[in-house]
Enzyme design. Structure first.
Site, PDB file in Angstrom:
ATOM      1  N   HIS A  54      -4.133   2.770   0.526  1.00 47.99           N
ATOM      2  CA  HIS A  54      -2.862   3.480   0.762  1.00 47.99           C
ATOM      3  C   HIS A  54      -2.955   4.841   0.078  1.00 47.99           C
ATOM      4  CE1 HIS A  54       1.839   3.134   0.877  1.00 47.99           C
ATOM      5  NE2 HIS A  54       1.447   4.397   0.923  1.00 47.99           N
ATOM      6  N   HIS A 104      -2.396   9.057   1.167  1.00 48.85           N
ATOM      7  CA  HIS A 104      -2.077  10.134   2.112  1.00 48.85           C
ATOM      8  C   HIS A 104      -2.907  11.349   1.708  1.00 48.85           C
ATOM      9  CE1 HIS A 104       1.409   7.916   3.698  1.00 48.85           C
ATOM     10  NE2 HIS A 104       1.507   7.465   2.449  1.00 48.85           N
ATOM     11  N   HIS A 128       4.871   1.484   6.558  1.00 51.36           N
ATOM     12  CA  HIS A 128       5.566   1.578   5.273  1.00 51.36           C
ATOM     13  C   HIS A 128       6.899   0.848   5.420  1.00 51.36           C
ATOM     14  CE1 HIS A 128       2.590   4.573   4.425  1.00 51.36           C
ATOM     15  NE2 HIS A 128       3.200   5.094   3.382  1.00 51.36           N
ATOM     16  N   GLU A 149      10.030  -0.131   0.674  1.00 53.92           N
ATOM     17  CA  GLU A 149       9.895   0.732  -0.510  1.00 53.92           C
ATOM     18  C   GLU A 149      11.311   1.130  -0.913  1.00 53.92           C
ATOM     19  OE1 GLU A 149       7.818   4.970  -1.876  1.00 53.92           O
ATOM     20  OE2 GLU A 149       8.127   4.560   0.249  1.00 53.92           O
ATOM     21  N   ASP A 176      -1.308   6.286  -3.377  1.00 58.37           N
ATOM     22  CA  ASP A 176      -0.300   6.864  -2.490  1.00 58.37           C
ATOM     23  C   ASP A 176      -0.480   8.377  -2.336  1.00 58.37           C
ATOM     24  OD1 ASP A 176       1.876   6.985  -0.798  1.00 58.37           O
ATOM     25  OD2 ASP A 176       3.357   6.337  -2.250  1.00 58.37           O
ATOM     26  N   ASP A 177       0.123   9.153  -3.241  1.00 58.93           N
ATOM     27  CA  ASP A 177       0.035  10.628  -3.233  1.00 58.93           C
ATOM     28  C   ASP A 177      -0.315  11.076  -4.650  1.00 58.93           C
ATOM     29  OD1 ASP A 177       1.279  11.413  -0.433  1.00 58.93           O
ATOM     30  OD2 ASP A 177       2.537   9.832  -1.266  1.00 58.93           O
TER      31      ASP A 177
END
Length: 338
Positions: free
Chosen positions: A17, A19, A197, A200, A278-279
């Site tokens: 996961h 991005h 997604h 969340e 994630d980021d």
């Protein structure tokens, strides 16, 4: 370095996961902006770093899309992706499955080919030079209409041999998975894996939709699944993989304190939870940062850390031989640290 952090460093990791636009470090963003003659609304790298403070998902997305604007050429996409691969090599990440958001670039009139060619060139080089295997996941933006997703799928058609799966990200609340049921059905007909997604910021109901309407191959995030006992039972029965992102959850106020993170409860319930970044440029950490921070906050032991790593390798979309190799490496690390 403590014994546990040494163990974490040694683990052969799969990141499921990530991005790629969210790995955009401020220094690189300024460099590419300068190369392309773009003026950022920040006067320094330090000012940009200070802006990386968010109260919710939407505040993050606002600056995330702003950062995307500097990406103009194939070289820019290559540089962004290669910077990520070189960084995670130091965390002993051996397999990556990265999302990219073509619609966010198409809206700026950046050709689909420019985006994917730059990203793929870096991924292919990373596999050869850094021994990091990969899968590329094209993600739809859920705040846009399903028609836009269909248009993007049409643009992706010539590149489907290089795209392994399709995801769904961006603002979750008010944009349930059911909004995209038709386009995901079309993706599955083309042989693409699908992931969404869900759970969340959105409710557990969105996870049910991901399972029943979209028929996902895995669930991204899934934190709020724990609010529904029947949903937990379903996820365990299906051995459904959850790609959980601890530092992202903290930064976006999904949890107010990392000590309250649901990962231990997920593992105890038998859920196939994994840890991901994630980021990472925006949320304060790559894979080892996430694992170390979580370990210190909730007291994960070696067995739990090994389970999270095993879940990620087994739950990845890597080739069977690659999984076998990484699982053998994992067993070797476990033996060395016992």
């Amino acid at each position: 370095m403590s014994n546990l952090s040494q163990f974490i460093a040694a683990l052969p990791k799969a990141e499921l996961h990530l991005h790629i636009e969210g790995s955009f470090e401020p220094e690189l963003m300024f460099n590419i902006a300068e190369r392309n003659g773009i003026t950022l609304p920040f006067d320094s790298v330090e000012a940009l770093k200070k802006a990386y403070e968010f109260n919710n998902l939407q505040e993050f997305l606002d600056i995330y899309y702003q950062g995307m604007n500097v990406l103009q050429t194939e070289q820019d996409y290559y540089d962004l992706t290669m910077a990520y691969l070189q960084r995670v090599k130091t965390d002993n990440v051996r397999h990556v499955e990265i999302f990219w958001d073509p619609q966010g670039h198409l809206e700026r009139n950046i050709a689909f080919s420019t985006q994917i060619n730059g990203i793929l060139k870096a991924l292919e080089e990373g596999e050869q030079l850094l021994d990091i295997s990969y899968r590329l996941i094209m993600s739809f933006l859920r705040h846009l209409p399903e028609e836009s997703a269909f248009e993007t799928l049409t643009q992706a058609e010539p590149y489907l041999d290089h795209i392994y799966g399709v995801g769904l990200d961006s603002s979750e609340v008010g944009h349930p998975p059911e909004k995209f049921a038709r386009v995901f059905a079309a993706c599955k007909e083309k042989g693409l894996k699908v992931t969404v997604h869900a759970g969340e910021e959105g409710p557990a109901e969105y996870v049910w939709q991901a399972l029943d309407l979209i028929q996902v191959d895995r669930v991204d995030h899934g934190n709020r699944s724990l609010e529904d006992d029947k949903l937990v039972q379903r996820l365990v029965a299906d051995q459904q993989v959850l790609t959980v992102c601890p530092l992202s959850n903290l930064k976006l106020q999904v949890v107010t304190d990392l000590s309250q993170h649901p990962i231990p409860n997920m593992l105890e319930a038998g859920l196939k939870a994994t840890v991901n970044s994630d980021d990472p440029a925006y949320f304060g950490g790559y894979m080892n940062d996430n694992l170390n921070a979580l370990q210190q906050a909730v007291g994960l032991d070696k067995a739990q850390l090994a389970t999270l790593t095993r879940n990620a390798i087994e739950g990845s979309w890597a080739e069977a031989e690659r999984k076998k190799l990484l699982l053998a490496e994992l067993d070797q690390v476990i033996a060395e640290f016992t």
